[in-house]
Design an enzyme around this catalytic site. Structure first.
Site, PDB file in Angstrom:
ATOM      1  N   HIS A   8     -27.723 -19.300  25.107  1.00 41.12           N
ATOM      2  CA  HIS A   8     -26.268 -19.404  25.266  1.00 41.12           C
ATOM      3  C   HIS A   8     -25.989 -20.562  26.216  1.00 41.12           C
ATOM      4  O   HIS A   8     -26.599 -20.653  27.284  1.00 41.12           O
ATOM      5  CB  HIS A   8     -25.713 -18.096  25.845  1.00 41.12           C
ATOM      6  CG  HIS A   8     -24.226 -18.134  25.999  1.00 41.12           C
ATOM      7  ND1 HIS A   8     -23.372 -18.033  24.928  1.00 41.12           N
ATOM      8  CD2 HIS A   8     -23.450 -18.301  27.092  1.00 41.12           C
ATOM      9  CE1 HIS A   8     -22.121 -18.124  25.356  1.00 41.12           C
ATOM     10  NE2 HIS A   8     -22.142 -18.295  26.665  1.00 41.12           N
ATOM     11  N   THR A  39     -28.820  -7.952  23.225  1.00 38.58           N
ATOM     12  CA  THR A  39     -28.448  -6.536  23.276  1.00 38.58           C
ATOM     13  C   THR A  39     -27.082  -6.396  22.605  1.00 38.58           C
ATOM     14  O   THR A  39     -26.463  -7.407  22.242  1.00 38.58           O
ATOM     15  CB  THR A  39     -28.376  -6.031  24.730  1.00 38.58           C
ATOM     16  OG1 THR A  39     -27.470  -6.874  25.452  1.00 38.58           O
ATOM     17  CG2 THR A  39     -29.734  -6.055  25.396  1.00 38.58           C
ATOM     18  N   SER A  54     -30.798 -28.071  16.303  1.00 40.99           N
ATOM     19  CA  SER A  54     -31.637 -28.895  17.182  1.00 40.99           C
ATOM     20  C   SER A  54     -32.527 -28.047  18.086  1.00 40.99           C
ATOM     21  O   SER A  54     -33.634 -28.472  18.438  1.00 40.99           O
ATOM     22  CB  SER A  54     -30.777 -29.854  18.006  1.00 40.99           C
ATOM     23  OG  SER A  54     -30.005 -29.163  18.956  1.00 40.99           O
ATOM     24  N   ASN A  55     -32.088 -26.856  18.460  1.00 43.42           N
ATOM     25  CA  ASN A  55     -32.975 -25.981  19.242  1.00 43.42           C
ATOM     26  C   ASN A  55     -34.138 -25.490  18.385  1.00 43.42           C
ATOM     27  O   ASN A  55     -35.274 -25.409  18.858  1.00 43.42           O
ATOM     28  CB  ASN A  55     -32.186 -24.800  19.814  1.00 43.42           C
ATOM     29  CG  ASN A  55     -31.479 -25.171  21.104  1.00 43.42           C
ATOM     30  OD1 ASN A  55     -32.106 -25.353  22.134  1.00 43.42           O
ATOM     31  ND2 ASN A  55     -30.165 -25.332  21.025  1.00 43.42           N
ATOM     32  N   GLU A 111     -31.568 -27.494  27.126  1.00 43.87           N
ATOM     33  CA  GLU A 111     -31.835 -26.375  26.207  1.00 43.87           C
ATOM     34  C   GLU A 111     -33.132 -26.621  25.437  1.00 43.87           C
ATOM     35  O   GLU A 111     -33.918 -25.710  25.194  1.00 43.87           O
ATOM     36  CB  GLU A 111     -30.688 -26.220  25.200  1.00 43.87           C
ATOM     37  CG  GLU A 111     -29.393 -25.725  25.788  1.00 43.87           C
ATOM     38  CD  GLU A 111     -28.344 -25.469  24.708  1.00 43.87           C
ATOM     39  OE1 GLU A 111     -28.669 -24.910  23.655  1.00 43.87           O
ATOM     40  OE2 GLU A 111     -27.177 -25.843  24.932  1.00 43.87           O
TER      41      GLU A 111
HETATM   42  C1  GRF Z   1     -26.462 -24.799  21.376  1.00 41.36           C
HETATM   43  O1  GRF Z   1     -25.709 -25.375  22.388  1.00 41.36           O
HETATM   44  C2  GRF Z   1     -26.733 -23.342  21.673  1.00 41.36           C
HETATM   45  O2  GRF Z   1     -26.879 -23.064  23.023  1.00 41.36           O
HETATM   46  C3  GRF Z   1     -25.485 -22.687  21.150  1.00 41.36           C
HETATM   47  O3  GRF Z   1     -25.120 -23.416  20.009  1.00 41.36           O
HETATM   48  C4  GRF Z   1     -25.687 -24.719  20.061  1.00 41.36           C
HETATM   49  C5  GRF Z   1     -26.564 -24.837  18.869  1.00 41.36           C
HETATM   50  O4  GRF Z   1     -27.067 -26.121  18.688  1.00 41.36           O
HETATM   51  N1  GRF Z   1     -25.708 -21.278  20.951  1.00 41.36           N
HETATM   52  P1  GRF Z   1     -28.244 -26.375  17.662  1.00 41.36           P
HETATM   53  O5  GRF Z   1     -27.801 -25.810  16.304  1.00 41.36           O
HETATM   54  O6  GRF Z   1     -29.475 -25.712  18.172  1.00 41.36           O
HETATM   55  O7  GRF Z   1     -28.377 -27.862  17.596  1.00 41.36           O
END
Ligand code: GRF
Length: 202
Positions: free
Chosen positions: A109, A141, A13-14, A174
């Protein structure tokens, strides 16, 4: 045009938020590829539907981290990335891989780093009795979840929150934070020099 390569492990989703923002806001960048370490990563379908090249480098097919990272690096570098974006990419990376993309690899994160690196951040925040939780975008890093921070967003922890309800509240933010920071990077407003973040909004 800058080339962005996005790495995912799951729903993506990000990644989706970044793809949509890049298109809607006409960034000087293209999403050159979406690469997953799992063949069944849900986000691959969205990327393909949007005409973005996809690839899978399945970690299960490699017996060492080094061998997997070497193949992943080869696959990423075919797309000549200016920026590698880890978006829910659930792998610990080798130091050599991280070094190869120094200053051009970001991660999101789901905690207010330096609080709660690692897994199960929402559970950790609830157990610690935090009143605030959130997400952090940082340069990658060698030390997991410890790179220089480029942006953070906070949300309240509410009475009755479960890890899922808290995760959902963080995720909404996010999806705003990550596109904003990636855009700043591709527009040349943020960078890093000898470990020090440079931010220049104008
Ligand atoms: C998000 O909460 C991100 O911060 C973490 O894992 C999740 C991934 O979600 N690292 P998506 O795959 O982007 O929906």
């Amino acid at each position: 045009m800058k080339n962005i390569v996005i790495l995912i492990s799951g729903r993506g989703s990000n990644m989706e938020a970044i793809v949509r923002a890049a298109q809607a806001e006409k960034w000087p960048a293209r999403i050159a590829a979406v690469i997953a370490n799992k063949p069944d990563a849900g986000g691959l379908a969205f990327a393909a539907q949007h005409g973005i090249p996809t690839a899978v480098v399945s970690n299960k097919e490699f017996s060492t981290r080094e061998a997997f990272d070497a193949e992943l690096q080869k696959t990423i570098d075919k797309f000549a990335p200016d920026l590698v974006v880890l978006a829910g990419f659930m792998r610990i990376l080798t130091a050599g891989f991280v070094e190869h993309y120094a200053g051009r690899m970001l991660n999101i994160h789901p905690s207010l780093l330096p609080k709660f690196p690692g897994l199960h951040t929402h559970e950790q925040a609830l157990e610690a009795g935090e009143t605030e939780h959130g997400a952090t975008v940082h340069f990658v890093t060698a030390q997991l979840d410890h790179g220089p921070v480029l942006g953070q967003v906070a949300v309240p922890v509410l009475p009755g929150d479960t890890p899922d309800s808290l995760a959902a509240r963080v995720l909404v933010e996010e999806h705003k934070l990550y596109p904003r920071v990636v855009r700043q990077f591709v527009e040349g407003h943020v960078g890093i020099n000898e470990g020090v973040v440079r931010i220049n909004e104008h």
